[in-house]
Design an enzyme around this catalytic site. Sequence first.
Site, short mmCIF file in Angstrom:
data_model
loop_
_atom_site.label_atom_id
_atom_site.label_comp_id
_atom_site.label_asym_id
_atom_site.label_seq_id
_atom_site.Cartn_x
_atom_site.Cartn_y
_atom_site.Cartn_z
N CYS A 2 40.19 43.57 44.23
CA CYS A 2 41.04 43.00 43.20
C CYS A 2 40.35 41.80 42.57
CB CYS A 2 42.38 42.57 43.80
SG CYS A 2 42.21 41.34 45.11
N LEU A 53 43.65 46.26 42.75
CA LEU A 53 43.15 47.62 42.61
C LEU A 53 43.42 48.30 43.94
CD1 LEU A 53 41.53 49.77 40.96
CD2 LEU A 53 39.47 48.86 42.04
N LEU A 56 43.35 50.70 49.77
CA LEU A 56 43.93 50.93 51.09
C LEU A 56 45.43 50.65 51.02
CD1 LEU A 56 41.24 49.18 53.31
CD2 LEU A 56 41.61 51.64 53.10
N GLY A 77 38.49 42.16 48.09
CA GLY A 77 37.46 42.83 48.86
C GLY A 77 38.01 43.89 49.78
#
Length: 635
Positions: A2, A53, A56, A77
């Site tokens: 992100c 984004l 996971l 990350g």
Amino acid sequence: MCGIAGFCDFKKNTGTDVLQHMTDALTHRGPNDAGYKVFEASNAAVGLGQRRLSILDLSSNGHQPMIYEHLSMVFNGEVYNFKEIRLELEQKGYTFNSWSDTEVILKGYHCWGDNVVHKLIGMFVYVIFDSKRQELTICRDRAGVKPLYYFWNGNVLLFGSELKAFHQHPAFTKEIDINSLSLFLQYSYIPAPYTIYKKTCKLNPGHYFKLSLTNRFFSETKYWDVTDYYNKPRLQINEADAMAEVERLMISAYEYRMVADVPVGVFLSGGYDSSSVAAILQHNRTERLKTFTIGFEEAGFNEADEAKKIAAYLGTDHHEWYIKASDAADVFHDLPEIYDEPFADNSVVPTALVSKLARQHVKVSLSADGGDEIFAGYNKFNQSIRYTSGMPSFMQGALSNIMYYINPDHIPYFNKKYNFATRYKKMQKIWADKTPLSAMKYISQYITEDEARGFIRPEHECYKTHFDNGSRLSGNLDSLNKMLAIDYKTFLVDNNLVKVDRATMHVGLEGREPMLDHRLIEFVAQLPACMKIQQHTNKYLLKKIVHKYIPKEMMDRPKMPFIAPLKVWFKDELKEKVQYYLGEAKLKETGMFQVESVKKLTEEYLAGKQVNYQKVWNLLVFQLWYERWNKTQAA
């Protein structure tokens, strides 16, 4: 993955509206979700913002800022071993509401404090506000895969994944640092911790800093440094055992980077680094990996044919795009938006376009940056040793003294050769210093420090960088490993990793760097130089491993850098842009350069003289950047 942004405002003048603008400036890094929260502490207002984004746990359970008791956190990350850490925390009594790595870091920090970072395998920047301790902590991963900028004026701290977030805050001042501009002209990037702006820094890789809200005390702590592993004694290990351990670490690192809840692909150039990633991951896999390659129609720049052959041999699902000068022109004016700090690597255009290609098929793509820096792939290492060991030291010193008094422009025949004056001045400095480390520094410069003074209008000093930190390396360390240690902390982090992070994130693609797993570099750093360059073969150990997966005859060919044919394009399709942005009117508008010096360089280049096109490219990129980010202030 992100983008994060935020502030700590001791005057409490910043609210949620500004935080939202700062964070939304990074929407391209995280188009799937957004979160903003301002915390009112006794002495300051703290804002944490995140654009997500989703890679996971795609559910809303991964929303940020994430809060647990007195801790609030935003994170950029991936932590690949989060499941193992989560299990360890569960055994200590912690429970979890999501399957995100963010929650694992947050509760890991609650359990272990700053020591949690030593458990993490991945790429990350996390920001944690501790309301109990009235403290803000910001931590960057070991290699510096993920970026973190900060601005501090004594009253307001701004932080973010990219500089463009700062432009949304009224306290941010856009005062150009002339010394950083000089570094940019020399190297085509700005080495950490410097940035193009005063009062603005990059957080060094392997560091975290803390800001106390009670007394405004600011401290930066190093928790990891590649230098420490190069300074260790060389491992007493034979080649077969070293090769087996490196391969084991590569397999573990590469497989970790496949952890995702979305499709994953691989950038494949056809060289040893990216081929190692594709080969190891495709090995024993029934599902075909998606691989992506950019090609050029210009002879001497295209490696796509070789990548296609390797993809066919491995059985990957291969995608390629042959780009033209018109494709480059389309992305040309996007470059200052993608790279909001001057950045002139000569492969930014193909990197942006291969990211665009990959994003049409996947949400995550693996790159192979780090192979040249870890395994000694660049010819500059060989050159640096050769230039400083080919003659006795006293002869180098004598030649350097003589060269100092001779103008290279007055040397017949040679003064017509490509970039001769700059190369001459570099050799004069190399022979004056007489060390491979200094040689690598000068070889790495496109424009020397003296030349930069001739281009930049105000006088400036020369900032010290990691290129000047050779004294921190053990005196017992061989020259090659010294250069590798410095290259890891300069060209890798501030050129290659910046290039890939911005290009991928601009299109909402997560770029992962499997060769930068810290376990791999910690081992390889301790290997002797003969396992990296042997009998004039660079990347000796890596090549032997790759040949287990791909026949040697398919791989053995001259190394070809992944660069765009700018030299060709500038004289044809992009010629008008060079003339416009490096013309007198635009140069005067910027006010940073000696107009006549830049005009002379540009005219000589366009006239076909043997001028290094990278000098022109560096100046052009700065002009484009200035027009996008600083022109309004100048007006």
